[in-house]
Design a protein around this motif. Structure first.
Motif, PDB file in Angstrom:
ATOM      1  N   LEU A  56      40.361 -19.311 -24.601  1.00  0.00           N
ATOM      2  CA  LEU A  56      39.203 -18.667 -24.325  1.00  0.00           C
ATOM      3  C   LEU A  56      39.182 -17.770 -24.044  1.00  0.00           C
ATOM      4  O   LEU A  56      37.489 -17.345 -24.358  1.00  0.00           O
ATOM      5  N   ALA A  57      39.608 -16.545 -24.491  1.00  0.00           N
ATOM      6  CA  ALA A  57      39.139 -15.281 -24.788  1.00  0.00           C
ATOM      7  C   ALA A  57      38.386 -14.805 -25.777  1.00  0.00           C
ATOM      8  O   ALA A  57      37.800 -13.680 -25.853  1.00  0.00           O
ATOM      9  N   ARG A  58      38.317 -15.870 -26.788  1.00  0.00           N
ATOM     10  CA  ARG A  58      38.383 -15.691 -27.617  1.00  0.00           C
ATOM     11  C   ARG A  58      36.650 -15.877 -28.424  1.00  0.00           C
ATOM     12  O   ARG A  58      35.681 -15.399 -28.797  1.00  0.00           O
ATOM     13  N   GLN A  61      29.359 -17.043 -26.248  1.00  0.00           N
ATOM     14  CA  GLN A  61      28.331 -17.229 -25.742  1.00  0.00           C
ATOM     15  C   GLN A  61      27.638 -17.784 -27.069  1.00  0.00           C
ATOM     16  O   GLN A  61      26.751 -19.205 -27.903  1.00  0.00           O
ATOM     17  N   ALA A  62      27.811 -17.026 -27.872  1.00  0.00           N
ATOM     18  CA  ALA A  62      26.693 -17.393 -29.297  1.00  0.00           C
ATOM     19  C   ALA A  62      27.599 -17.687 -30.196  1.00  0.00           C
ATOM     20  O   ALA A  62      27.621 -18.000 -31.760  1.00  0.00           O
ATOM     21  N   THR A  63      28.762 -18.647 -29.919  1.00  0.00           N
ATOM     22  CA  THR A  63      29.549 -18.790 -30.604  1.00  0.00           C
ATOM     23  C   THR A  63      28.943 -20.008 -31.526  1.00  0.00           C
ATOM     24  O   THR A  63      28.908 -20.972 -31.184  1.00  0.00           O
ATOM     25  N   VAL A  64      28.632 -20.433 -32.893  1.00  0.00           N
ATOM     26  CA  VAL A  64      28.672 -21.330 -33.655  1.00  0.00           C
ATOM     27  C   VAL A  64      30.228 -22.467 -34.038  1.00  0.00           C
ATOM     28  O   VAL A  64      30.936 -21.675 -35.203  1.00  0.00           O
ATOM     29  N   GLY A  65      29.831 -23.641 -34.183  1.00  0.00           N
ATOM     30  CA  GLY A  65      31.079 -24.200 -34.700  1.00  0.00           C
ATOM     31  C   GLY A  65      31.084 -25.418 -33.940  1.00  0.00           C
ATOM     32  O   GLY A  65      30.731 -26.401 -33.445  1.00  0.00           O
ATOM     33  N   GLU A  84      36.534 -26.714 -18.699  1.00  0.00           N
ATOM     34  CA  GLU A  84      37.440 -24.602 -18.521  1.00  0.00           C
ATOM     35  C   GLU A  84      35.805 -23.969 -19.190  1.00  0.00           C
ATOM     36  O   GLU A  84      34.925 -23.682 -18.849  1.00  0.00           O
ATOM     37  N   LEU A  85      35.864 -24.761 -20.795  1.00  0.00           N
ATOM     38  CA  LEU A  85      34.257 -24.130 -21.441  1.00  0.00           C
ATOM     39  C   LEU A  85      33.215 -24.969 -20.976  1.00  0.00           C
ATOM     40  O   LEU A  85      32.344 -23.849 -21.225  1.00  0.00           O
ATOM     41  N   ALA A  86      33.499 -25.760 -20.682  1.00  0.00           N
ATOM     42  CA  ALA A  86      31.453 -26.002 -19.199  1.00  0.00           C
ATOM     43  C   ALA A  86      31.592 -25.430 -18.130  1.00  0.00           C
ATOM     44  O   ALA A  86      30.388 -24.559 -17.509  1.00  0.00           O
ATOM     45  N   ARG A  87      32.508 -25.029 -17.668  1.00  0.00           N
ATOM     46  CA  ARG A  87      32.657 -24.063 -16.317  1.00  0.00           C
ATOM     47  C   ARG A  87      31.827 -22.776 -16.292  1.00  0.00           C
ATOM     48  O   ARG A  87      31.217 -21.809 -16.050  1.00  0.00           O
ATOM     49  N   ARG A  88      32.500 -22.473 -17.649  1.00  0.00           N
ATOM     50  CA  ARG A  88      32.152 -21.069 -18.662  1.00  0.00           C
ATOM     51  C   ARG A  88      30.817 -21.451 -19.568  1.00  0.00           C
ATOM     52  O   ARG A  88      30.251 -19.746 -19.697  1.00  0.00           O
ATOM     53  N   ALA A 103      41.580 -46.546 -23.199  1.00  0.00           N
ATOM     54  CA  ALA A 103      40.074 -46.571 -22.852  1.00  0.00           C
ATOM     55  C   ALA A 103      39.906 -45.323 -21.597  1.00  0.00           C
ATOM     56  O   ALA A 103      38.452 -45.406 -22.319  1.00  0.00           O
ATOM     57  N   GLU A 104      40.698 -45.468 -20.973  1.00  0.00           N
ATOM     58  CA  GLU A 104      40.739 -44.931 -20.195  1.00  0.00           C
ATOM     59  C   GLU A 104      40.623 -43.148 -20.842  1.00  0.00           C
ATOM     60  O   GLU A 104      39.049 -42.311 -19.783  1.00  0.00           O
ATOM     61  N   ASN A 105      41.037 -42.504 -21.879  1.00  0.00           N
ATOM     62  CA  ASN A 105      40.998 -41.742 -21.779  1.00  0.00           C
ATOM     63  C   ASN A 105      39.527 -41.248 -22.656  1.00  0.00           C
ATOM     64  O   ASN A 105      38.861 -40.264 -22.770  1.00  0.00           O
ATOM     65  N   CYS A 106      39.030 -41.941 -23.548  1.00  0.00           N
ATOM     66  CA  CYS A 106      37.623 -42.505 -23.759  1.00  0.00           C
ATOM     67  C   CYS A 106      36.551 -42.134 -23.295  1.00  0.00           C
ATOM     68  O   CYS A 106      35.756 -41.809 -23.704  1.00  0.00           O
ATOM     69  N   ARG A 107      36.907 -42.864 -22.319  1.00  0.00           N
ATOM     70  CA  ARG A 107      35.801 -43.149 -20.626  1.00  0.00           C
ATOM     71  C   ARG A 107      35.412 -41.827 -20.732  1.00  0.00           C
ATOM     72  O   ARG A 107      34.283 -41.509 -20.272  1.00  0.00           O
ATOM     73  N   ALA A 108      37.248 -41.064 -19.940  1.00  0.00           N
ATOM     74  CA  ALA A 108      36.650 -39.840 -19.343  1.00  0.00           C
ATOM     75  C   ALA A 108      36.011 -38.580 -19.881  1.00  0.00           C
ATOM     76  O   ALA A 108      35.572 -37.377 -19.812  1.00  0.00           O
ATOM     77  N   ALA A 109      36.124 -38.834 -21.577  1.00  0.00           N
ATOM     78  CA  ALA A 109      36.037 -37.937 -22.613  1.00  0.00           C
ATOM     79  C   ALA A 109      34.889 -37.288 -23.051  1.00  0.00           C
ATOM     80  O   ALA A 109      33.991 -36.415 -22.792  1.00  0.00           O
ATOM     81  N   PHE A 110      34.215 -39.043 -23.003  1.00  0.00           N
ATOM     82  CA  PHE A 110      32.757 -39.317 -23.417  1.00  0.00           C
ATOM     83  C   PHE A 110      32.013 -38.867 -21.715  1.00  0.00           C
ATOM     84  O   PHE A 110      31.368 -37.928 -22.487  1.00  0.00           O
ATOM     85  N   LYS A 111      32.568 -39.241 -21.196  1.00  0.00           N
ATOM     86  CA  LYS A 111      31.529 -39.140 -19.652  1.00  0.00           C
ATOM     87  C   LYS A 111      31.992 -37.870 -19.667  1.00  0.00           C
ATOM     88  O   LYS A 111      30.805 -36.672 -18.775  1.00  0.00           O
ATOM     89  N   GLN A 112      32.664 -36.454 -19.925  1.00  0.00           N
ATOM     90  CA  GLN A 112      32.851 -34.986 -19.087  1.00  0.00           C
ATOM     91  C   GLN A 112      31.861 -33.915 -20.296  1.00  0.00           C
ATOM     92  O   GLN A 112      31.788 -33.047 -20.245  1.00  0.00           O
ATOM     93  N   GLY A 113      31.791 -34.795 -21.465  1.00  0.00           N
ATOM     94  CA  GLY A 113      30.547 -34.291 -22.430  1.00  0.00           C
ATOM     95  C   GLY A 113      31.699 -34.241 -23.996  1.00  0.00           C
ATOM     96  O   GLY A 113      30.161 -33.390 -24.442  1.00  0.00           O
ATOM     97  N   VAL A 114      33.040 -34.788 -23.992  1.00  0.00           N
ATOM     98  CA  VAL A 114      32.976 -34.488 -25.127  1.00  0.00           C
ATOM     99  C   VAL A 114      32.755 -34.710 -26.290  1.00  0.00           C
ATOM    100  O   VAL A 114      32.119 -36.465 -26.215  1.00  0.00           O
TER     101      VAL A 114
END
Length: 228
Positions: A56-58, A61-65, A84-88, A103-114
């Motif tokens: 997180l310290a690394r 905003q300009a990070t590309v990848g 935390e990335l989204a919060r920042r 399936a639950e983890n997949c739904r949570a991940a995509f809903k969160q923006g993964v």
């Protein structure tokens, strides 16, 4: 990316900028080594981490990848890391890797923006394909962000009255109509238009319309709302 009013081109290709980096984080050293080796074989620059706080310290905003993270880590889960990335307001795409996918983890991940969610046992082709898609998505997003930012910086040069004229011009209103709408003379309306074009480095209403689209200006708002 830098632009000036004489070189603004919202249709330029997003093929320049810093070299993208694949950030890998996992608490299992063997799996980290394997993912890094696959990335290097594909010609991708990598950085590896086993501590979320160091990662997180690394990032900035300009990070590309893109970021590849294990879903289940002892200090912070992959989903918590993405949150935390989204919060920042760090928009780097996240690929979550897990050996306990459901399936639950997949739904949570995509809903969160993964960006993507893959189960361990994937091969190098699947792994690199997901990463390359994430990097291309990030490059397009960064390019749109920079074009929007530069267009808005240029539009800050114009005055409040000129801002009113801009919206009317962009909506196809002729100078006579602008003069009537703003209760000014046609000559004054023409001077405003010339000043706007000079400040923005454009030649016509079509270029103005493109710049407003790039800046994501609401063209349906009333001139009185131009400064809101």
């Amino acid at each position: 990316m830098t632009m000036d009013s004489s070189s603004f081109n919202p249709t330029a290709e997003a093929d320049s900028g810093p070299e993208p980096t694949v950030y890998l984080i996992d608490d299992h050293e063997v799996e980290l080594d394997l993912m890094q080796r696959w990335c290097r074989q594909a010609g991708l620059k990598t950085e590896v981490f086993d501590e979320p706080n160091v990662l997180l310290a690394r990032l900035e905003q300009a990070t590309v990848g893109c970021l590849v993270a294990d879903l289940r880590m002892p200090q912070i889960s992959g989903l918590e890391l993405q949150a935390e990335l989204a919060r920042r307001d760090l928009t780097i795409p996240v690929i979550l890797v897990t050996g306990h996918g459901d399936a639950e983890n997949c739904r949570a991940a995509f809903k969160q923006g993964v960006f993507d969610f893959i189960e361990k046992g994937f091969d190098s082709i699947q792994f690199i394909d997901s990463i390359e898609k994430a990097i291309r998505s990030n490059q397009r997003d960064r390019f749109r962000y920079e074009v929007r930012r530069e267009a808005r910086l240029l539009l800050e040069k114009i005055s409040r009255r000129e801002n009113e004229v801009v919206l009317l011009l962009a909506n196809g209103m002729p100078l006579k109509g602008i003069a009537q709408e703003l209760k000014i003379s046609v000559q004054t309306a023409s001077k405003h238009r010339s000043s706007i074009f000079l400040k923005l480095g454009i030649d016509n209403e079509v270029d103005l319309y493109k710049m407003l689209l790039a800046a994501e200006v609401d063209l349906d708002k009333n001139p009185e709302q131009a400064e809101e």
